[in-house]
Design a protein around this motif. Structure first.
Motif, mmCIF file in Angstrom:
data_model
loop_
_atom_site.group_PDB
_atom_site.id
_atom_site.type_symbol
_atom_site.label_atom_id
_atom_site.label_comp_id
_atom_site.label_asym_id
_atom_site.label_seq_id
_atom_site.Cartn_x
_atom_site.Cartn_y
_atom_site.Cartn_z
ATOM 1 N N ALA A 50 35.394 26.939 77.729
ATOM 2 C CA ALA A 50 35.861 26.551 79.063
ATOM 3 C C ALA A 50 36.936 25.464 78.955
ATOM 4 C CB ALA A 50 34.691 26.081 79.917
ATOM 5 N N CYS A 51 36.689 24.466 78.106
ATOM 6 C CA CYS A 51 37.682 23.395 77.907
ATOM 7 C C CYS A 51 38.971 23.960 77.328
ATOM 8 C CB CYS A 51 37.120 22.312 76.989
ATOM 9 S SG CYS A 51 35.819 21.306 77.714
ATOM 10 N N ARG A 52 38.845 24.840 76.361
ATOM 11 C CA ARG A 52 40.011 25.459 75.726
ATOM 12 C C ARG A 52 40.854 26.211 76.749
ATOM 13 N NH1 ARG A 52 39.846 30.684 71.654
ATOM 14 N NH2 ARG A 52 42.022 31.198 71.944
ATOM 15 N N LYS A 53 40.214 27.061 77.542
ATOM 16 C CA LYS A 53 40.951 27.850 78.541
ATOM 17 C C LYS A 53 41.682 26.937 79.514
ATOM 18 C CE LYS A 53 37.991 31.909 78.395
ATOM 19 N NZ LYS A 53 36.883 32.608 79.051
ATOM 20 N N PHE A 115 41.026 13.447 78.241
ATOM 21 C CA PHE A 115 39.859 13.794 77.438
ATOM 22 C C PHE A 115 38.999 14.804 78.189
ATOM 23 C CE2 PHE A 115 41.099 9.885 75.411
ATOM 24 C CZ PHE A 115 40.661 10.005 74.105
ATOM 25 N N LEU A 116 38.888 16.001 77.623
ATOM 26 C CA LEU A 116 37.963 17.019 78.124
ATOM 27 C C LEU A 116 36.795 17.051 77.147
ATOM 28 C CD1 LEU A 116 40.511 19.863 78.992
ATOM 29 C CD2 LEU A 116 39.566 18.124 80.523
ATOM 30 N N THR A 117 36.115 15.936 77.049
ATOM 31 C CA THR A 117 35.073 15.755 76.035
ATOM 32 C C THR A 117 33.880 15.018 76.635
ATOM 33 O OG1 THR A 117 35.800 13.547 75.335
ATOM 34 C CG2 THR A 117 36.871 15.427 74.277
ATOM 35 N N VAL A 118 32.775 15.093 75.944
ATOM 36 C CA VAL A 118 31.635 14.258 76.303
ATOM 37 C C VAL A 118 31.940 12.833 75.834
ATOM 38 C CG1 VAL A 118 29.965 16.144 76.266
ATOM 39 C CG2 VAL A 118 30.403 14.839 74.168
ATOM 40 N N GLY A 142 31.072 11.430 83.761
ATOM 41 C CA GLY A 142 29.852 11.346 84.545
ATOM 42 C C GLY A 142 29.191 12.688 84.833
ATOM 43 N N LEU A 143 29.848 13.777 84.433
ATOM 44 C CA LEU A 143 29.272 15.106 84.666
ATOM 45 C C LEU A 143 28.505 15.569 83.435
ATOM 46 C CD1 LEU A 143 32.310 16.974 86.307
ATOM 47 C CD2 LEU A 143 30.440 15.761 87.450
ATOM 48 N N GLY A 144 27.383 16.240 83.652
ATOM 49 C CA GLY A 144 26.643 16.850 82.558
ATOM 50 C C GLY A 144 27.401 18.070 82.047
ATOM 51 N N ILE A 145 26.965 18.649 80.951
ATOM 52 C CA ILE A 145 27.645 19.796 80.343
ATOM 53 C C ILE A 145 27.778 20.961 81.330
ATOM 54 C CG2 ILE A 145 27.536 21.562 78.519
ATOM 55 C CD1 ILE A 145 28.330 18.846 77.443
ATOM 56 N N GLY A 146 26.688 21.304 81.988
ATOM 57 C CA GLY A 146 26.734 22.393 82.966
ATOM 58 C C GLY A 146 27.703 22.100 84.100
ATOM 59 N N GLN A 147 27.701 20.862 84.570
ATOM 60 C CA GLN A 147 28.617 20.460 85.638
ATOM 61 C C GLN A 147 30.064 20.495 85.154
ATOM 62 O OE1 GLN A 147 26.620 16.669 86.191
ATOM 63 N NE2 GLN A 147 26.065 17.249 88.292
ATOM 64 N N GLN A 148 30.283 20.124 83.888
ATOM 65 C CA GLN A 148 31.640 20.178 83.331
ATOM 66 C C GLN A 148 32.142 21.618 83.280
ATOM 67 O OE1 GLN A 148 32.118 18.061 79.613
ATOM 68 N NE2 GLN A 148 31.081 16.240 80.398
ATOM 69 N N ILE A 149 31.288 22.529 82.834
ATOM 70 C CA ILE A 149 31.679 23.944 82.762
ATOM 71 C C ILE A 149 32.018 24.443 84.161
ATOM 72 C CG2 ILE A 149 30.858 26.275 82.250
ATOM 73 C CD1 ILE A 149 29.246 24.970 79.889
ATOM 74 N N ARG A 150 31.222 24.057 85.139
ATOM 75 C CA ARG A 150 31.482 24.462 86.529
ATOM 76 C C ARG A 150 32.811 23.884 87.016
ATOM 77 N NH1 ARG A 150 30.519 28.319 90.189
ATOM 78 N NH2 ARG A 150 30.850 27.453 92.234
ATOM 79 N N TRP A 151 33.070 22.609 86.731
ATOM 80 C CA TRP A 151 34.319 21.954 87.135
ATOM 81 C C TRP A 151 35.516 22.705 86.545
ATOM 82 C CZ3 TRP A 151 38.520 19.632 84.827
ATOM 83 C CH2 TRP A 151 39.291 18.780 85.615
ATOM 84 N N LEU A 152 35.433 23.020 85.246
ATOM 85 C CA LEU A 152 36.515 23.739 84.566
ATOM 86 C C LEU A 152 36.700 25.135 85.158
ATOM 87 C CD1 LEU A 152 35.484 22.607 81.006
ATOM 88 C CD2 LEU A 152 37.675 22.045 82.082
#
Length: 166
Positions: A50-53, A115-118, A142-152
Motif C-alpha cells: 500500500a505504501c509503495r503504490k 515518512f510512510l513508516t511506523v 498516530g494511525l495503527g497499521i490497519g488504519q494506515q492501509i485504509r488511509w493509503l
C-alpha cells in the motif's frame, strides 16, 4: 493578449521551478519473498504494498531497511531476517544516523521528506534531518497499521477518481 500569455507562461514556469521536491520513505518491513529481487519486489506485506503504490503515484521514493539502511526501489537484494526491534538502542541510533546521512547525500533541505513508516523507522531519523533544516511530514502519524492501509487506500482511490474526472 500577448502580455497575458507571456505572464501565464512565466507564472507556470515559476510554479514548476519553485515547487519543492518531495521524497517519500517507505519502510521495508513485514513478509518477504524467498529469492533475490528488486527491493520493491522483496517486501510483500500488505502495508508495504500500500505504501509503495501510494509513493509511486507521488514521485520519488526510497525504502528504509534495517539491514541496508536506504534502498533504491530497483536495487537487487536478497531477503533477510532483521527488524528494527531486533536492534539494540545503540544500533538503532547508528542506523538512524546512517539513514539520515544517506538521505542528505542524495537531497538538500529544499526537499520535503515524507515518512510512510511506523514510528520505529522514523523516530530517531527525524530529529537529525530537522537539525539540518529539512521539512518533514508524517501523514499517517498516530494511525495503527490497519488504519494506515485504509488511509493509503482512500488516497489512492481519491487520486483515481480525480484522474477520471479530468
Amino acid at each position: 493578449m500577448r502580455l497575458a500569455h507571456n505572464l501565464n507562461s512565466l507564472l507556470a514556469t515559476y510554479h514548476y521551478l519553485s515547487k519543492p521536491k518531495t521524497l517519500y520513505l517507505v519502510a521495508g518491513c513485514g513478509k518477504q519473498t524467498n529469492q533475490k529481487a528488486a527491493a520493491k519486489e522483496v517486501y510483500c506485506s500488505q502495508h508495504f504494498q500500500a505504501c509503495r503504490k501510494y509513493a509511486q503515484t507521488q514521485g520519488g521514493w526510497k525504502i528504509l531497511s534495517p539491514l541496508h539502511k536506504v534502498l533504491e526501489p530497483e536495487e537487487i537484494i536478497s531477503p533477510y531476517d532483521l527488524s528494527p526491534r531486533s536492534l539494540s538502542p545503540n544500533e538503532r541510533q547508528q542506523w538512524a544516523q546512517e539513514v539520515a546521512r544517506r538521505i542528505m547525500q542524495k537531497t538538500n533541505p529544499d526537499t520535503e521528506i515524507v515518512f510512510l513508516t511506523v514510528k520505529l523507522y522514523r523516530k530517531q531519523v527525524i530529529p537529525i534531518l530537522k537539525a539540518h533544516k529539512y521539512v518533514i511530514r508524517t501523514p499517517m502519524e498516530g494511525l495503527g497499521i490497519g488504519q494506515q492501509i485504509r488511509w493509503l487506500t482512500d488516497k489512492l482511490s481519491a487520486s483515481k477518481q480525480l484522474e477520471l474526472k479530468i
